[in-house]
Design an enzyme around this catalytic site. Structure first.
Site, short mmCIF file in Angstrom:
data_model
loop_
_atom_site.label_atom_id
_atom_site.label_comp_id
_atom_site.label_asym_id
_atom_site.label_seq_id
_atom_site.Cartn_x
_atom_site.Cartn_y
_atom_site.Cartn_z
N ARG A 42 -44.90 35.94 -66.80
CA ARG A 42 -46.09 36.14 -65.96
C ARG A 42 -47.34 36.52 -66.74
O ARG A 42 -47.26 37.17 -67.78
CB ARG A 42 -45.79 37.24 -64.92
CG ARG A 42 -44.76 36.81 -63.91
CD ARG A 42 -44.37 37.90 -62.94
NE ARG A 42 -43.52 37.35 -61.89
CZ ARG A 42 -42.21 37.11 -62.03
NH1 ARG A 42 -41.58 37.40 -63.17
NH2 ARG A 42 -41.52 36.58 -61.04
N HIS A 80 -44.70 31.07 -65.53
CA HIS A 80 -44.06 29.93 -66.20
C HIS A 80 -44.94 28.69 -66.33
O HIS A 80 -44.50 27.56 -66.06
CB HIS A 80 -42.78 29.56 -65.46
CG HIS A 80 -41.67 30.58 -65.57
ND1 HIS A 80 -41.56 31.46 -66.62
CD2 HIS A 80 -40.60 30.85 -64.75
CE1 HIS A 80 -40.49 32.22 -66.45
NE2 HIS A 80 -39.89 31.88 -65.33
N HIS A 117 -34.82 27.95 -69.81
CA HIS A 117 -34.50 28.66 -68.58
C HIS A 117 -33.15 28.25 -67.98
O HIS A 117 -33.04 28.06 -66.76
CB HIS A 117 -35.64 28.43 -67.58
CG HIS A 117 -35.86 29.56 -66.63
ND1 HIS A 117 -34.97 29.90 -65.63
CD2 HIS A 117 -36.88 30.44 -66.51
CE1 HIS A 117 -35.44 30.92 -64.95
NE2 HIS A 117 -36.60 31.28 -65.46
N ASP A 135 -34.65 41.64 -63.77
CA ASP A 135 -35.63 40.56 -63.94
C ASP A 135 -36.68 41.14 -64.89
O ASP A 135 -37.85 41.30 -64.54
CB ASP A 135 -36.22 40.18 -62.58
CG ASP A 135 -37.04 38.89 -62.64
OD1 ASP A 135 -37.22 38.36 -63.76
OD2 ASP A 135 -37.50 38.43 -61.58
N GLU A 148 -33.75 34.57 -71.45
CA GLU A 148 -34.91 33.79 -71.92
C GLU A 148 -35.56 34.52 -73.09
O GLU A 148 -36.15 35.58 -72.92
CB GLU A 148 -35.93 33.65 -70.79
CG GLU A 148 -35.36 33.11 -69.49
CD GLU A 148 -36.18 33.55 -68.29
OE1 GLU A 148 -37.41 33.41 -68.28
OE2 GLU A 148 -35.58 34.08 -67.33
C1 BGC Z 1 -38.49 35.17 -63.70
C2 BGC Z 1 -38.15 35.41 -62.26
C3 BGC Z 1 -38.29 34.13 -61.55
C4 BGC Z 1 -37.38 33.14 -62.21
C5 BGC Z 1 -37.46 31.75 -61.73
C6 BGC Z 1 -37.53 34.18 -64.24
O1 BGC Z 1 -37.82 33.90 -65.56
O2 BGC Z 1 -38.47 36.35 -64.42
O3 BGC Z 1 -38.93 36.39 -61.70
O4 BGC Z 1 -38.04 34.26 -60.20
O5 BGC Z 1 -37.69 33.02 -63.54
O6 BGC Z 1 -37.91 31.53 -60.57
#
Ligand code: BGC
Length: 395
Positions: free
Chosen positions: A124, A149, A223, A295, A360
């Site tokens: 973010r 992302h 991811h 998260d 990640e």
């Molecule tokens: C994020 C989450 C997100 C997810 C994908 C992750 O990398 O940290 O907050 O919801 O990706 O949607």
């Protein structure tokens, strides 16, 4: 000896000679024939069509296979790993990543980055804004008021150009993508290259490279959602995880870092000794509440050491072990908290809450706005290079 007898004798001799020459040739040819057994033991890359995107761009699927039998399928759309097989303690290979069986499903709205390459900036950016040399850049606010992302059409939703490189012991897929100046609001033409290399030790290396013609920010990652049980109907709470980090990057209610790094000691975020994902995930804790589970990004130890072990995931029932090594300063553990049983599983049924986890590797979230975090700025003339390895074994 009469004439008849003599010619019979000569013909028999000639016959034997011809037979022996033929046998010799067959033997020689034999060395070039590959048996089915030997076929299984080759490193190979195969290519097939994976259909076309909604805007009619053809998508290819490449299957990288090593001598042991590990198979990784990657599509040119988003550089997505659509399937990845790994052996359990009995040698049984199963698919261990969530995904779909068609391009249409990957293009459904709200697909949470299954298996994809993430860029130009993974994680973010607060208020979807950042400044470089006094110029403010505005990005898409695609996660509440924040940017997530890479934006509305990040690197996970573009079609990459692929080329294959095969050696005796490795299968590589090289993916390139030119992200144009101001694409998704980011400055600079970014020439991006990601190389996936599978070797015979059941190890996948992911090398990310980029150059720019204008100062910009870059933070690339992968991811994949793992479920080492190979059964996507099962939650991942029984996986034992270690993360080599003394410090966490805590976040506010919108999952933006507060700017501090906090000690993990005596918190649910202490994964320095292996513990199951489920052990503390539901304890009363403000950080866990904000993430709806894990998260979060951890600030990894030994950041000056280059490539080192960042995290391990172990699934006791199957014996599958995955080690993640990286030269990045951080790693995000996301425990599939937003999976809610609406997306169709490739195994039938749907992907329920917490049936996959992501590890990640990356720089910390919101780094473009945090002057004390390791820098994510890339300038013209510099080479961005980042490396992560996923290493599989059993115990
Ligand atoms: C994020 C989450 C997100 C997810 C994908 C992750 O990398 O940290 O907050 O919801 O990706 O949607």
């Amino acid at each position: 000896m009469n004439t008849l007898k003599r010619s019979f004798y000569v013909m028999t001799l000639v016959g034997f000679a011809l037979l022996s020459i033929q046998c010799k040739n067959e033997k020689k040819a034999d060395t070039n024939i590959i048996t089915v057994e030997e076929m299984k033991n080759l490193v190979t890359i195969t290519k097939e069509s994976f259909g076309t995107t909604s805007d009619s761009i053809p998508v290819d699927k490449f299957i990288l296979k090593n001598e042991k039998g590990m198979e990784i399928s990657v599509i040119t759309y988003g550089g997505i790993i659509t399937s990845w097989t790994a052996p359990d303690k009995n040698g049984e290979y199963k698919d261990i990543v969530l995904g779909f069986d068609s391009i249409q499903k990957y293009q459904m709205p709200g697909v949470p980055y299954f298996g994809a390459l993430i860029g130009r900036f993974g994680n973010r950016i607060a208020n979807a804004k950042f400044s470089l040399d006094g110029t403010e850049y505005t990005l898409a606010a695609n996660d509440g008021k924040n940017h997530l992302h890479g934006g509305v059409k990040g690197f996970d939703k573009v079609v990459w150009t692929a080329s294959e490189v095969l050696t005796d012991s490795t299968a590589s897929l090289v993916l390139t993508y030119l992200s144009k100046d101001m694409e998704e609001g980011y400055p600079g033409n970014l020439e991006t290259k990601v190389t996936y290399t599978l070797n015979n030790d059941n190890n996948l290396d992911v090398v990310y490279e980029a150059t720019t013609d204008k100062k910009t920010v870059v933070n690339l990652t992968q991811h994949s959602y793992f479920n080492l049980s190979g059964d996507f109907s099962k939650p991942i709470l029984d996986h034992e995880v270690t993360i080599n980090a003394d410090k966490l990057v805590p976040v506010d209610a919108t999952l933006i870092p507060t700017g501090q790094l906090t000690d993990v000691t005596n918190t649910p975020f202490d994964f320095r000794q292996a513990k199951t994902i489920g052990k503390d995930i539901d304890v009363k804790d403000e950080q866990l509440k904000r993430g709806g589970g894990y998260d979060h990004c951890w600030a990894l130890n030994n950041q000056n050491e280059g490539m080192r072990l960042a995290a391990t995931a172990y699934h006791p029932e199957s014996g599958r072990v995955m080690e993640v090594l990286t030269d990045e300063p951080g790693i995000q553990l996301y425990t599939g908290n937003f999976l809610d049983g609406t997306l169709p599983s490739k195994q039938g049924g749907t992907y329920a809450h917490r049936t996959g986890f992501c590890l990640e590797t990356q720089h910390y979230p919101d780094s473009p706005n945090q002057k004390d975090f390791p820098s994510v700025i890339l300038s013209p003339g510099e080479n961005y290079i980042s490396k992560t390895s996923f290493k599989f074994s059993v115990k």
